[in-house]
Design an enzyme around this catalytic site. Structure first.
Site, PDB file in Angstrom:
ATOM      1  N   SER A 116       0.799  -1.225   0.000  1.00 29.06           N
ATOM      2  CA  SER A 116       0.000   0.000   0.000  1.00 29.06           C
ATOM      3  C   SER A 116       0.832   1.275   0.000  1.00 29.06           C
ATOM      4  O   SER A 116       0.306   2.347  -0.296  1.00 29.06           O
ATOM      5  CB  SER A 116      -0.935   0.009   1.220  1.00 29.06           C
ATOM      6  OG  SER A 116      -0.192  -0.169   2.413  1.00 29.06           O
ATOM      7  N   ASP A 128      -3.141   7.558   8.567  1.00 30.87           N
ATOM      8  CA  ASP A 128      -4.114   6.647   9.164  1.00 30.87           C
ATOM      9  C   ASP A 128      -3.365   5.719  10.121  1.00 30.87           C
ATOM     10  O   ASP A 128      -2.178   5.953  10.391  1.00 30.87           O
ATOM     11  CB  ASP A 128      -4.907   5.909   8.078  1.00 30.87           C
ATOM     12  CG  ASP A 128      -4.055   4.957   7.241  1.00 30.87           C
ATOM     13  OD1 ASP A 128      -2.897   4.697   7.623  1.00 30.87           O
ATOM     14  OD2 ASP A 128      -4.541   4.477   6.203  1.00 30.87           O
ATOM     15  N   HIS A 182      -0.284   4.163   7.721  1.00 34.30           N
ATOM     16  CA  HIS A 182       0.364   4.794   6.568  1.00 34.30           C
ATOM     17  C   HIS A 182       0.830   6.216   6.867  1.00 34.30           C
ATOM     18  O   HIS A 182       0.124   6.972   7.541  1.00 34.30           O
ATOM     19  CB  HIS A 182      -0.599   4.830   5.371  1.00 34.30           C
ATOM     20  CG  HIS A 182      -1.061   3.484   4.941  1.00 34.30           C
ATOM     21  ND1 HIS A 182      -2.331   3.003   5.213  1.00 34.30           N
ATOM     22  CD2 HIS A 182      -0.422   2.490   4.271  1.00 34.30           C
ATOM     23  CE1 HIS A 182      -2.454   1.788   4.717  1.00 34.30           C
ATOM     24  NE2 HIS A 182      -1.314   1.455   4.147  1.00 34.30           N
TER      25      HIS A 182
END
Length: 369
Positions: A42, A334, A337
């Protein structure tokens, strides 16, 4: 009648014409800028997971993308741009598009070219294959990403021929950002911990990664930009395990994996004299921001900007979450991340060093090599 035949013949040549024009553009640009193939999780996913029908591992809801130029969710697990975007900016090229978006276009009979680079990265992906069938897949593990790359290479061979493709691949940059999810998974799974010790698990990670790097090499890859694992024990979700302080065990094994990875890369280059690589020490880069946040412009290093609960880390960033307004001040977007602001700093160091972060050469030097 004759004119109709000529017109039909002309239209039938259009696909070949577009491929020919792509080839001309490719050959013209070959000596100017490198093409980037991206593999990973990600941290570099630019939207592949949006094309996995049943995946819940998507950055497709508000408030993701709130600081991206479009101000909308776009598959990036960030408030704005991610590392893949900033690397492309450094090189002066467009961000490599998601592989599954190109596949979707080709299924709709649209003209698609893979000559401009491709991203295979997928949020939630790890080094290991999850052995799940394609329909119910939540992400694209690294072995499957490499499988997709091999398919692309086959199509490029048909378009431009073997010799031109080999020249192209020898100058292209293969970015690999992977491993964090494997360690996240280990420390969140009693089953994995019962099956192997942390050392055995990390050893398996490095050997499995080398297998995939070797597959890329066998398919023409020669220049690699490879990132180590960051201080994952200090992300908000892992801080919850240790009363808001960094989860030291996860950090310890991230460091051990990074040491093994650096040794792997050194030995691999001794085996394969024609490869070049740049290793980015993600751990050192994020540790500096945690140790001296103010000097880098950050005021909050423990709490996520977007999330729910303690440290905004008990649940992910959801539409019902309250988002911080001063996002430039936050290290984490978040629960897991980094923010766009932090990522920009990481890529600056990846691209130009100093050697504490990028070794044995920087990405800028890798491009020129």
């Amino acid at each position: 009648m004759g004119k109709s035949v000529i017109m039909l013949w002309s239209f039938s040549l259009l696909p070949s014409f577009f491929i020919f024009m792509n080839l001309l553009g490719f050959l013209e640009a070959q000596n100017k800028t490198p093409i980037v193939y991206v593999f990973g999780d990600s941290l570099v996913d630019v939207g592949n997971n949006n094309y996995l029908a049943l995946s819940i591992e998507r950055a497709a809801l508000p408030h993701y993308g709130i600081d991206y130029p479009t101000k909308k969710p776009n598959g990036r697990f960030s408030n704005g741009k991610n590392a893949a975007d900033f690397i492309a900016e450094k090189l002066g090229i467009p961000t490599s598009p998601p592989y599954l978006s190109l596949v979707s276009k080709s299924r709709n009979n649209k003209n698609v070219s893979f000559l401009g680079g491709v991203s295979f990265a997928s949020g939630g992906a790890g080094i290991f294959s999850d052995k799940i069938d394609e329909i119910s897949r939540q992400n694209i593990p690294l072995p499957n990403q490499v499988d997709y790359y091999i398919k692309v290479q086959g199509q490029l061979t048909e378009q431009i021929g073997g010799p031109a493709l080999q020249c192209h691949l020898s100058k292209s940059i293969f970015v690999v950002v992977i491993g964090s999810n494997d360690l996240f998974g280990y420390f969140n799974s009693k089953d994995l911990q019962n099956k192997s010790t942390p050392q055995q698990y990390v050893d398996s990670m490095t050997s499995s990664l080398k297998l995939q790097l070797q597959r890329l090499y066998e398919q023409g890859a020669r220049k690699f930009e490879i990132a180590g694992i960051g201080a994952i024990g200090c992300c908000p979700s892992n801080r919850l395990k240790n009363k808001t302080e960094c989860f030291s065990e996860a950090n310890y094994w991230a460091l051990k994996y990074n040491e093994d990875l650096k040794t792997l890369l050194k030995n691999w280059q001794l085996e394969k004299k024609d490869i070049r690589y740049s290793y980015f020490d993600t751990y050192a880069a994020i540790e500096d921001l945690i140790q001296s946040p103010i000097s880098y412009g950050f005021r909050e290093i423990k709490t996520a900007c977007c999330g729910i609960g303690k440290l905004n880390a008990e649940l992910p960033c959801l539409p019902i979450s309250i988002v911080c307004s001063n996002r430039q001040d936050y290290l984490f977007w978040d629960p897991v991340h980094p923010t766009e602001a932090a990522t920009r700093i990481f890529v600056d160091r990846l691209f130009d060093g100093p050697s504490r972060y990028a070794s044995p050469i920087t990405m800028r030097q890798l491009v020129a090599a």
